[in-house]
Every structure is written in structure tokens, then in C-alpha cells.
Design an enzyme around this catalytic site. Structure first.
Site, PDB file in Angstrom:
ATOM      1  N   TRP A  54       5.737   3.929   1.805  1.00  0.00           N
ATOM      2  CA  TRP A  54       4.949   2.605   1.050  1.00  0.00           C
ATOM      3  C   TRP A  54       5.230   1.707   0.129  1.00  0.00           C
ATOM      4  O   TRP A  54       6.254   1.328  -0.602  1.00  0.00           O
ATOM      5  CB  TRP A  54       4.145   3.634  -0.429  1.00  0.00           C
ATOM      6  N   MET A  55       4.093   0.592   0.246  1.00  0.00           N
ATOM      7  CA  MET A  55       4.505  -0.430  -0.597  1.00  0.00           C
ATOM      8  C   MET A  55       3.595  -1.178  -1.136  1.00  0.00           C
ATOM      9  O   MET A  55       1.750  -1.169  -0.745  1.00  0.00           O
ATOM     10  CB  MET A  55       5.532  -1.630   0.291  1.00  0.00           C
ATOM     11  N   ASN A  56       3.583  -1.290  -2.660  1.00  0.00           N
ATOM     12  CA  ASN A  56       2.784  -2.272  -2.845  1.00  0.00           C
ATOM     13  C   ASN A  56       3.426  -3.762  -3.576  1.00  0.00           C
ATOM     14  O   ASN A  56       3.478  -4.019  -2.760  1.00  0.00           O
ATOM     15  CB  ASN A  56       1.610  -1.305  -4.175  1.00  0.00           C
ATOM     16  N   ASP A  57       3.038  -3.497  -4.883  1.00  0.00           N
ATOM     17  CA  ASP A  57       2.916  -4.814  -5.214  1.00  0.00           C
ATOM     18  C   ASP A  57       3.927  -5.625  -4.990  1.00  0.00           C
ATOM     19  O   ASP A  57       5.593  -5.512  -4.901  1.00  0.00           O
ATOM     20  CB  ASP A  57       3.174  -5.667  -6.409  1.00  0.00           C
ATOM     21  N   SER A 114       6.589  -2.999 -11.576  1.00  0.00           N
ATOM     22  CA  SER A 114       6.452  -4.645 -10.978  1.00  0.00           C
ATOM     23  C   SER A 114       7.249  -5.719 -11.673  1.00  0.00           C
ATOM     24  O   SER A 114       6.931  -5.149 -13.335  1.00  0.00           O
ATOM     25  CB  SER A 114       5.077  -4.898 -10.958  1.00  0.00           C
ATOM     26  N   ARG A 187       2.926  -4.084 -19.649  1.00  0.00           N
ATOM     27  CA  ARG A 187       3.975  -4.375 -18.234  1.00  0.00           C
ATOM     28  C   ARG A 187       3.478  -5.297 -16.972  1.00  0.00           C
ATOM     29  O   ARG A 187       3.241  -6.032 -18.062  1.00  0.00           O
ATOM     30  CB  ARG A 187       3.703  -2.628 -16.995  1.00  0.00           C
ATOM     31  N   ASP A 188       4.535  -5.230 -16.757  1.00  0.00           N
ATOM     32  CA  ASP A 188       5.380  -6.289 -15.496  1.00  0.00           C
ATOM     33  C   ASP A 188       5.439  -7.932 -15.555  1.00  0.00           C
ATOM     34  O   ASP A 188       4.205  -8.945 -15.632  1.00  0.00           O
ATOM     35  CB  ASP A 188       3.152  -6.579 -14.684  1.00  0.00           C
ATOM     36  N   GLU A 239      -3.008  -6.259 -15.313  1.00  0.00           N
ATOM     37  CA  GLU A 239      -1.670  -6.101 -14.836  1.00  0.00           C
ATOM     38  C   GLU A 239      -1.346  -7.454 -13.631  1.00  0.00           C
ATOM     39  O   GLU A 239      -1.920  -8.672 -13.870  1.00  0.00           O
ATOM     40  CB  GLU A 239      -2.513  -5.387 -13.268  1.00  0.00           C
ATOM     41  N   TRP A 324      -6.477  -0.893  -4.820  1.00  0.00           N
ATOM     42  CA  TRP A 324      -6.583   0.775  -5.582  1.00  0.00           C
ATOM     43  C   TRP A 324      -7.543   1.852  -4.657  1.00  0.00           C
ATOM     44  O   TRP A 324      -7.060   2.717  -4.791  1.00  0.00           O
ATOM     45  CB  TRP A 324      -5.813   0.659  -6.546  1.00  0.00           C
TER      46      TRP A 324
HETATM   47  C1  FRU Z   1       0.165  -2.886  -9.619  1.00  0.00           C
HETATM   48  C2  FRU Z   1       0.244  -1.722 -10.420  1.00  0.00           C
HETATM   49  C3  FRU Z   1       1.433  -3.148 -11.570  1.00  0.00           C
HETATM   50  C4  FRU Z   1       2.417  -1.704 -11.714  1.00  0.00           C
HETATM   51  C5  FRU Z   1       2.786  -1.532  -9.959  1.00  0.00           C
HETATM   52  C6  FRU Z   1       3.506   0.204 -10.163  1.00  0.00           C
HETATM   53  O1  FRU Z   1      -0.849  -2.591  -8.386  1.00  0.00           O
HETATM   54  O2  FRU Z   1      -0.386  -1.109 -11.002  1.00  0.00           O
HETATM   55  O3  FRU Z   1       0.924  -3.141 -12.673  1.00  0.00           O
HETATM   56  O4  FRU Z   1       3.694  -2.055 -11.664  1.00  0.00           O
HETATM   57  O5  FRU Z   1       1.271  -1.426  -9.868  1.00  0.00           O
HETATM   58  O6  FRU Z   1       3.454   0.114  -9.236  1.00  0.00           O
END
Ligand code: FRU
Length: 520
Positions: A54-57, A114, A187-188, A239, A324
Site C-alpha cells: 500500500w501507498m498513499n501521500d 505525512s 498534522r502534515d 490536510e 479516500w
Molecule cells: C492524507 C492523510 C494525511 C495523513 C496521511 C496518513 O491522505 O490523511 O493527512 O498524514 O494521509 O496516511
């Protein structure tokens, strides 16, 4: 009205046709030399994807000593979101990527959410030396136990540094460097060197607004200002902020652009990234803009941020090509999710205001096997079929005046992805309801994705549509209006149908349908 189908002779457009016959380039990072490396169904051929899981940001986008780093939200144990690490890849050109070992692992302060990375050129942190400045990562710690206990202060900010250009990382022993005073979504961090204040600036999101903090050394941080409680879209949590100056093209005027991702609350549903144009005096960001404006109106461009420390003035953006709403359910098996192509951001005068444009980096052209330019004409209310075996790995460009037409990417199973350009109503509509596999989540095919084509200049407008095995990126007028979307045809699209929706002949000039090479 009789609709006649004109099949363009293969001989005429032979150059547009080819087989999916990828040249394998040896790469030191491949796990093994399987022939199937990066050949699984839907595997993008020129977008970044993790080898597996899995990958996201995108995280920590930074250039240092000849390498563009791409860190990313990564869960190495499964193809759905889980305890977050920072995955890592590097590139010399942002097109060809080399996978590197995981950079940051969860620790006693929590999972690694992130954030960003900087080069501490002046060794303000003391982690490196002037001769070998540290690469410093700034990220959010997410303490699961805290969240599960119903507390609100489970997100804090931490730092780590690397003295070998990202190969190995040391967490700062005094983490976290910013505690949480009871803000649930906090966050972030995006950090950049602030010339005006001669300090580091950190952007953080705090639920429904942006916070700006500053520090002399990346360790001691002080709250400075906030922005946005009453401005822009607020349909979901804010975010992944970013803030940077851009010179308005053709002038010497400089404006600051703030990016804020929001989930949910995007105009076409779920996740999206809005932007604000304004000014930054070194400690406070201000903008007259009340309404939300979006960097991309497709469903699948989220959490995008820009590179720090690039060797020129370019502002380069990479987004996560998912949403999401259904990110965990897309029909890939070995890995899940891809990044957008790296895109250059620019600011242009549009009418009485400014527009933020985003367009693939010029370097992408190096992957394109340029087909000859064609002049394509489609008679009144007629359709033209352009058979092409490479549509799922293609770059389509053309120019046209204020015409209304449809582009239908289709296959032998009659699955189709439809792009409607309706210049009368100034609207572009993308419909993936029958594009292939769509049933994995109820919100994937719907809603129809709409993009107002407002403020386009008169005369010919350029269109560019870049399609990979599970994505489409569509740019109108050099990226004034952009749509990014995922798609999962059951068999590859092999026919492009151009449908003229008007009484006048449709003319597409400088029509070029080229194959894009694989980067893997
Ligand atoms: C955005 C997010 C960020 C968070 C990260 C968690 O897609 O929800 O706000 O840091 O993904 O994986």
C-alpha cells in the site's frame, strides 16, 4: 441524424499503431529478474508505484546532491492502509525511479504520517556539518494507543535526519518537537527555509485551518499565525498544506500559493486539493479569496505537495492518484496506488485574476515516442475511429477552436471512458461509469466528473490526455483546467472514437497520438 462511422485505414495511421512490446531495461533495484516485473494487470508503466503493498501521500519531496527524493506513506504488510512508514524512491530526472529501502519506521511515539524534508544547508540543527548538511525529515507521529483511548492529542510532530543522502535515518532523541494541545487533526508538516524571517517555516493543518510555525533550528518551534477558518472549502478535514511563491508569468509580480487538501468535500466527491492565491509577509498568509479553487477536478489527485530545494526556480508538484472514497478497494493485487506525473506549477493572469496552471514536466516528453503531427477532420455529427493498440500507454495532443466533441476510449468489450467537451456550456464531463471494472466500490463510477471550462482564451486551445494502464490525466490549455482519474478496463482500450457534436466540421490540429515508453 444519421451517424456514419468512418474507420481510418490502418495504413494511414499505421504509425499510431503498435503492440504492447516493452523494452526491458535492467535495473539494480529489481527484486529478481522475473519477466513479469511491473507487468501485472493495471500496473502503470510510466507513473511511480511501489513494488508491492500500500501507498498513499507523497512525502518529503526534496532534491539533494543530484537526486530527487520521493518518500511516501507506505504500509509494507498489506495492500490496504495500515501502520504508516515512509517508503522511499530516488530519481535523477523524476521520470525513472529507483526503489530504496524503507526510510522511517513507526516508534514509541507512533506511526509516521505525512510530512516534508529539507536540506539544512547552514547546519542550523547541528545534525550535519557545513560540508555535509543533513537531510532533515519533518513528519507527524500518530499514536494509535492515544486515538484508541479517545484522547485528542495523539498527533505530534517529529524529526529525523540523514547524513548519507537519505540512505539511513536517525530519529531525533528529543522527539516530538511539537506537542499536541488537544487538536484532533494536527498534522502534515511542510517545512521550508523562509528568507524573509531568516528562519524555518512550518505549515501544519489543524482540523479546519492552517497553522504557521517558525524555528531557527528545526528543533525549537514557535506558533506564529493561522489562516483559513472562514475561507475556501470546509466539507472535510484540511490536510497536507504547502505554501510557495510563484512569479506571475510575463510579469515580475510575485504571489504566494497555498495548497490545502481536503477530505471529503471535493467538488466531484471525496478527496481533492484546493488552492488559495495571496501574500505571505514572512509570518502570516493572507488572501482575499473566499471561494474554493481546485488544482485538479478529477477524482484522483490528492495530498499533492511540491519539491523543496530544486536546482532551479521550478515548482514541481506530485499528487497521490487516488481518492479516500475507494482507495482501499481498487482492483490491483500486488500493490495499490500510483503517483501523478510530476507537474510544473505556474501562475498566469486569467481575466482580472490569476490561475494556477499545472502541466507535466518537460522531461516527460523524453518518454514519448512522438508520432507525426496530423490534421484530423470529422464531418458534421459524424464519428471517426482511430484504432490504436497503445491507448493505455499513450499521450494524445491536439488543438481545436470552440468546438464541442466527445473522445471515447473503448475496447472490444465495448467498455468505454467518455470525455465530453461541451464548449457551448463551457463544461468538460468525464464519465467512467462503463469504463471497465467499476463495481469494486459504489462511489467509483459516480458521480460523473464535471469541470467548468471557464475563462479559456479565444482561439485554439490545446488538449493533452495522457493515459497509463489505470489512469488518465487530462490537461486543457497548458494545464489551466486539469482532471486526473483512475480507470480499470477489463481489456486494454484499443480504439479512440472522436465524435463531432456540432453541425460544423470538427478540426483537430496538430493531432498527435504517441506511445509512451515504460520506465520499468
Ligand atoms: C492524507 C492523510 C494525511 C495523513 C496521511 C496518513 O491522505 O490523511 O493527512 O498524514 O494521509 O496516511
Amino acid at each position: 441524424m444519421e451517424v456514419k462511422k468512418v474507420i481510418l485505414a490502418i495504413a494511414v495511421l499505421g504509425f499510431l499503431i503498435g503492440c504492447k512490446n516493452k523494452t526491458k531495461e535492467p535495473s539494480s533495484v529489481k527484486e529478481n529478474s522475473e519477466l513479469s516485473y511491473y507487468q501485472e494487470p493495471y500496473r502503470p508503466q510510466f507513473h511511480f508505484t511501489p513494488e508491492k503493498m500500500w501507498m498513499n501521500d507523497p512525502n518529503g519531496l526534496v532534491y539533494h546532491k543530484g537526486l530527487y527524493h520521493l518518500f511516501y506513506q507506505y504500509y509494507p504488510e498489506d495492500t490496504v492502509w495500515g501502520p504508516m512508514h515512509w517508503g522511499h524512491a530516488v530519481s535523477k530526472d523524476m521520470m525513472h525511479w529507483e526503489h530504496r529501502p524503507i526510510a522511517l519506521f513507526p516508534d514509541e511515539h507512533g506511526l509516521i504520517f505525512s510530512g516534508s524534508a529539507v536540506v539544512d544547508v547552514n547546519n542550523t540543527s547541528g545534525f550535519g556539518s557545513p560540508e555535509n548538511p543533513a537531510l532533515v525529515a519533518i513528519f507527524t507521529y500518530h499514536l494509535m494507543e492515544g486515538e484508541e483511548a479517545g484522547r485528542k492529542d495523539f498527533q505530534t510532530q517529529g524529526i529525523a535526519y540523514s547524513l548519507d543522502n537519505g540512505d539511513t535515518w536517525t530519529k531525533y532523541t528529543g522527539n516530538p518537537v511539537i506537542e499536541n494541545t488537544g487538536i484532533r487533526d494536527f498534522r502534515d508538516p511542510k517545512v521550508f527555509w523562509n528568507d524573509k524571517a531568516n528562519k524555518w517555516t512550518m505549515l501544519l493543518v489543524a482540523g479546519d485551518h492552517l497553522q504557521i510555525w517558525e524555528s531557527p533550528n528545526l528543533i525549537d518551534w514557535q506558533y506564529t499565525s493561522e489562516f483559513g477558518r472562514q475561507q475556501g472549502a470546509h466539507g472535510g478535514v484540511w490536510e497536507c498544506p504547502d505554501l510557495f511563491p510563484l512569479e506571475v508569468e510575463g510579469t515580475t509580480e510575485k504571489k504566494w500559493v497555498l495548497l490545502i487538501s481536503i477530505n471529503p468535500g471535493a467538488p466531484n466527491g471525496g478527496s481533492g486539493t484546493q488552492y488559495f492565491i495571496g501574500d505571505f509577509d514572512g509570518s502570516t498568509f493572507t488572501s482575499d479569496q473566499q471561494e474554493a479553487r481546485w488544482i485538479d477536478l478529477g477524482r484522483d489527485n490528492y495530498a499533492g505537495v511540491t519539491y523543496n530545494n530544486v536546482p532551479n526556480e521550478d515548482r514541481i508538484f506530485i499528487g497521490w492518484m487516488s481518492n479516500w472514497d475507494y482507495a482501499r478497494d481498487t482492483p490491483t493485487e500486488k500493490w495499490r496506488s500510483a503517483m501523478t506525473l510530476p507537474r510544473k506549477l505556474s501562475l498566469r493572469k486569467v481575466g482580472s485574476g490569476y490561475g494556477l496552471f499545472n502541466f507535466p514536466l518537460e522531461g516527460f516528453d523524453g518518454l514519448v515516442e512522438k508520432a507525426p503531427l496530423q490534421k484530423v477532420a470529422v464531418r458534421s455529427m459524424d464519428v471517426l475511429s482511430v484504432p490504436n493498440e497503445n491507448l493505455n500507454q499513450s499521450d494524445l495532443m491536439f488543438k481545436t477552436g470552440a468546438a464541442s466533441f466527445q473522445l471515447i476510449f473503448t475496447n472490444d468489450l465495448k467498455e468505454k471512458l467518455v470525455v465530453v467537451v461541451d464548449r457551448k456550456n463551457k463544461m468538460l464531463i468525464l464519465n467512467r461509469a462503463n469504463s471497465g471494472r467499476t463495481g469494486f466500490h459504489k462511489s467509483f463510477p459516480d458521480p460523473i466528473q464535471k469541470m467548468p471550462l471557464s475563462d479559456l482564451p479565444s482561439g485554439k486551445i490545446n488538449f493533452r490526455i495522457i493515459m497509463d494502464w489505470s489512469s488518465l490525466e487530462l490537461f486543457v490549455n497548458d494545464g489551466q483546467h486539469v482532471m486526473t482519474t483512475q480507470l480499470f478496463p477489463t481489456s486494454p482500450y484499443n480504439n479512440l472514437v472522436i465524435k463531432n457534436m456540432e453541425e460544423n466540421e470538427l478540426q483537430l490540429e496538430d493531432f498527435q497520438l504517441s506511445k509512451v515508453k515504460s520506465i520499468w
